[in-house]
Design a protein around this motif. Structure first.
Motif, PDB file in Angstrom:
ATOM      1  N   ASP A  89       2.491   4.905   6.296  1.00  0.00           N
ATOM      2  CA  ASP A  89       3.891   4.478   6.427  1.00  0.00           C
ATOM      3  C   ASP A  89       4.007   3.012   6.018  1.00  0.00           C
ATOM      4  O   ASP A  89       4.754   2.233   6.617  1.00  0.00           O
ATOM      5  N   ALA A  90       3.251   2.635   4.990  1.00  0.00           N
ATOM      6  CA  ALA A  90       3.211   1.240   4.552  1.00  0.00           C
ATOM      7  C   ALA A  90       4.555   0.831   3.979  1.00  0.00           C
ATOM      8  O   ALA A  90       5.190   1.569   3.229  1.00  0.00           O
ATOM      9  N   HIS A  91       4.981  -0.399   4.318  1.00  0.00           N
ATOM     10  CA  HIS A  91       6.179  -0.999   3.747  1.00  0.00           C
ATOM     11  C   HIS A  91       5.823  -2.225   2.908  1.00  0.00           C
ATOM     12  O   HIS A  91       6.716  -2.909   2.401  1.00  0.00           O
ATOM     13  N   HIS A  92       4.533  -2.497   2.776  1.00  0.00           N
ATOM     14  CA  HIS A  92       4.035  -3.621   1.996  1.00  0.00           C
ATOM     15  C   HIS A  92       2.668  -3.226   1.444  1.00  0.00           C
ATOM     16  O   HIS A  92       1.941  -2.426   2.056  1.00  0.00           O
ATOM     17  N   ARG A  93       2.305  -3.807   0.317  1.00  0.00           N
ATOM     18  CA  ARG A  93       1.058  -3.407  -0.350  1.00  0.00           C
ATOM     19  C   ARG A  93      -0.175  -3.664   0.510  1.00  0.00           C
ATOM     20  O   ARG A  93      -1.207  -3.022   0.317  1.00  0.00           O
ATOM     21  N   ARG A  94      -0.089  -4.585   1.482  1.00  0.00           N
ATOM     22  CA  ARG A  94      -1.252  -4.852   2.335  1.00  0.00           C
ATOM     23  C   ARG A  94      -1.358  -3.873   3.500  1.00  0.00           C
ATOM     24  O   ARG A  94      -2.338  -3.899   4.235  1.00  0.00           O
ATOM     25  N   GLU A  95      -0.371  -3.015   3.693  1.00  0.00           N
ATOM     26  CA  GLU A  95      -0.348  -2.172   4.885  1.00  0.00           C
ATOM     27  C   GLU A  95      -1.062  -0.839   4.716  1.00  0.00           C
ATOM     28  O   GLU A  95      -1.056  -0.023   5.636  1.00  0.00           O
ATOM     29  N   PHE A  96      -1.715  -0.620   3.582  1.00  0.00           N
ATOM     30  CA  PHE A  96      -2.547   0.574   3.460  1.00  0.00           C
ATOM     31  C   PHE A  96      -3.693   0.554   4.471  1.00  0.00           C
ATOM     32  O   PHE A  96      -4.255   1.597   4.799  1.00  0.00           O
ATOM     33  N   ASP A  97      -4.035  -0.625   4.970  1.00  0.00           N
ATOM     34  CA  ASP A  97      -5.092  -0.726   5.977  1.00  0.00           C
ATOM     35  C   ASP A  97      -4.734   0.002   7.267  1.00  0.00           C
ATOM     36  O   ASP A  97      -5.603   0.265   8.099  1.00  0.00           O
ATOM     37  N   ARG A  98      -3.461   0.340   7.455  1.00  0.00           N
ATOM     38  CA  ARG A  98      -3.082   1.129   8.622  1.00  0.00           C
ATOM     39  C   ARG A  98      -3.807   2.477   8.664  1.00  0.00           C
ATOM     40  O   ARG A  98      -3.895   3.100   9.728  1.00  0.00           O
ATOM     41  N   LEU A  99      -4.293   2.931   7.522  1.00  0.00           N
ATOM     42  CA  LEU A  99      -4.961   4.237   7.488  1.00  0.00           C
ATOM     43  C   LEU A  99      -6.176   4.280   8.415  1.00  0.00           C
ATOM     44  O   LEU A  99      -6.541   5.342   8.917  1.00  0.00           O
ATOM     45  N   ARG A 100      -6.798   3.144   8.663  1.00  0.00           N
ATOM     46  CA  ARG A 100      -7.969   3.160   9.554  1.00  0.00           C
ATOM     47  C   ARG A 100      -7.545   3.515  10.973  1.00  0.00           C
ATOM     48  O   ARG A 100      -8.285   4.187  11.699  1.00  0.00           O
TER      49      ARG A 100
END
Length: 615
Positions: free
Chosen positions: A560-571
């Protein structure tokens, strides 16, 4: 021998930036600044009695920009801060005030005006800023329990601008909150960033062999009562002295040479228990302080059955000889168990599963071959362009990616049909630039109170991937909420249900659902259930995921990323899958591209309209 169990009490606050070295705690200082500005945003909404207050929106813009930045701004003058995108004159002055004094006077004034009990009151569904002001001014209500009593006595309906209907809404809101008004636990989204920064700061010290957070945070509970941080070092003195000198610490009592424990209190009321142990005891201490209590009791029972002793210093046999202590894995192995991942340590069958070699295969973020729920700046709340999001996904080595901006019914954040068609053309133009990344044009549909969805059926069917989610009407009863979710699942265009309960941890409880009925519908229709990796959501929750094990329900883990750095939420999504006992092969986006794409199209093939891209 174990270190002495003495302690030192420390109060956490901010030091002026000129009292620290260039490396010490710079990230912690920026984290605290962002946290204070975000708190200013929330309290300003209450002060202005307007969720769309101009001042609150200004704070929100600043918080978003600063969260996305890695720049250390502490040494910059106010005029230079003003050059940063999203920073206006008033906020630049407050930033400079913070860097110079460690405090923001306006925030401290608003904290006095809106103490914690009032802030908890504002989180009750139905208590907006204007209602909050009326309740305080006309009825003297200052906390959740006072509101509960006023509703039961039927006096709220007499307040101008409220009435009987508002009173009924507040009664339902209080039922949804339950006892949360008394709950002092903090949302994981507030605790985790600070915990990671503190651990990284301590782990970098000379002489420190390892550092980690333990307790309920390591088990990925959604709310945290206190934070346990464990450090492995042969000498506790430099660790304790450094902790006391961090720019987030103020007023440390004198350190005594034998101290191996420091009790800290953060400015937002989080209790932090810092412990230093010898490196050879780190595994045993990690096991002990991670818990849960019930899990630890079971482990000590297994040891006692052999005549052994298990404590925070190690596992010992009947002769007092040390069997294992340096790693958790060694202790589990000595007890005849496979290593049990921290998120599973709740005494909910994990020990028996470890004895039978039946623990679910662990999932990591590296196992995820794609992300199927994310936003670009086409959505009103997105902060990175389509090109930036795709480039970041390609850097992670994804095989597929679904762009899912908000449907048009999402108010100011929604995207029109015309703009989505333009986005579709842009996505197709990117295909040649990323031949190893299959780009899917998707959309996040809004599930209406009656289960209706954005756009018409033909347009919905033209997308490669659709996730549907609840964004409004949170106060419907259990039966109505269940019907709307099931109705969305029965739409042929919908591939997955996003953030199932709609909860925002610490801010909004999830909707009430008949979970068994929802999971049965998911299995029947082939609709996937999302694990949303945002720490503010972590939704669907672990309890739902465990119940899904008995059914043929597919899971997807998304950022549910809203910014390119928020793919780290996948962890975090992967850890939640582990906590929910989800088998890896149940997670569709762990599958190779060919298998995933075949499933995504076949799950609706019998009723879906042409997905060729025509509208």
């Amino acid at each position: 021998m174990p270190f002495a169990a003495t302690s030192v009490r420390v109060q956490v606050a901010m030091h002026s930036s000129n009292t620290t070295g260039p490396r010490q705690g710079a990230a912690l200082q920026m984290h605290e600044l962002v946290a204070q500005l975000d708190e200013l945003r929330r309290l300003t909404i209450l002060d202005d009695q307007n969720p769309q207050s101009f001042r609150a929106r200004a704070y929100d813009r600043a918080v978003r920009r600063l969260r996305d930045s890695n720049e250390d701004l502490a040494a910059l003058p106010e005029a230079e801060l003003l050059r940063r995108d999203g920073i206006g004159k008033a906020i630049a002055a407050k930033m400079r005030e913070f860097f110079d004094t460690g405090r923001i006077a306006k925030l401290e004034m608003l904290r006095e005006r809106f103490p914690p009990a009032v802030q908890q009151l504002a989180q009750v569904p139905g208590v907006g800023p204007k209602t909050l002001a009326r309740l305080r001014e006309e009825l003297g209500i200052e906390n959740v329990e006072a509101l509960r009593a006023a509703v039961e006595q039927g006096v709220v309906r007499n307040v101008a601008g409220l009435g009987q209907r508002s009173e009924q809404m507040l009664r339902r809101g209080l039922q949804r909150v339950g006892t949360a008004g008394k709950d002092r636990r903090q949302p994981i989204a507030r605790v985790m960033p600070e915990a990671e920064l503190l651990v990284a700061e301590l782990a970098a010290l000379p002489g420190v062999a390892a550092a980690r957070y333990c307790g309920s945070l390591r088990r990925l509970r959604s709310t945290i009562a206190d934070l346990d941080i464990l450090v492995a070092s042969a000498d506790p003195r430099p660790v304790m002295e450094h902790a006391a000198a961090l720019p987030v610490v103020d007023g440390a009592q004198p350190f005594h040479g034998g101290d191996t424990r420091a009790a800290l209190t953060t400015r937002r009321g989080l209790q932090v228990d810092l412990r230093v142990v010898a490196p050879e005891q780190f595994g045993a201490a990690s096991l002990y302080f991670t818990g849960s209590q019930a899990h630890n009791i079971r482990l000590r029972g297994l040891a006692a059955a052999r005549g052994w002793l298990l404590n925070e210093y190690g596992l010992w046999n009947e002769q007092g000889k040390l069997i294992a202590a340096d790693t958790e894995e060694a202790i589990y192995a000595a007890l005849g168990l496979l290593p049990i991942p921290p998120p599973l340590r709740e005494d909910r069958g994990e020990i028996e599963a470890a004895q039978r070699d039946e623990l679910p295969a662990p999932i990591t973020a590296d196992d995820l071959r794609g992300d199927l729920h994310l936003h670009t700046d086409a959505s009103g709340d997105g902060r990175s362009t389509l090109e930036e999001m795709v480039a970041a996904a390609a850097e992670r080595g994804f095989s597929y990616l679904a762009i899912t901006d908000h449907g048009e019914d999402m108010g100011i954040n929604g995207v029109s049909r015309e703009r989505l068609l333009a986005q579709r053309a842009a996505i197709r133009a990117l295909d040649t630039a990323y031949p190893r990344l299959r780009l899917l044009h998707g959309v996040e549909l809004n599930i209406g109170p009656d289960g209706s969805l954005d756009y018409d059926a033909a347009f919905r069917a033209s997308f490669d991937w659709c996730v549907a989610a609840v964004h409004s009407a949170f106060d419907l009863d259990r039966a109505a909420q269940t019907r709307r979710i099931v109705a969305a699942m029965e739409d042929p265009a919908v591939n997955a249900i996003g953030h199932l309960s709609g909860r925002m941890i610490g801010r909004r409880p999830g909707i009430e659902l008949d979970i068994d009925a929802v999971l049965a519908a998911a299995a029947r229709t082939g609709t996937a259930i999302e694990i949303n990796g945002s720490l503010s959501r972590l939704d669907a929750g672990a309890d739902v995921l465990r119940r899904a094990r008995a059914l043929d329900v597919t899971i997807v883990v998304n950022s549910d990323a809203h910014h390119r750095r928020e793919f780290d939420r996948l962890r975090w999504g992967a850890l939640l899958a582990e906590r929910g006992w989800v088998d890896r092969d149940r997670v569709a986006n762990t599958w190779p591209a060919q298998r995933f794409l075949a499933w995504a199209s076949a799950s609706r093939a019998e009723t879906a309209l042409d997905r060729s891209g025509s509208a």
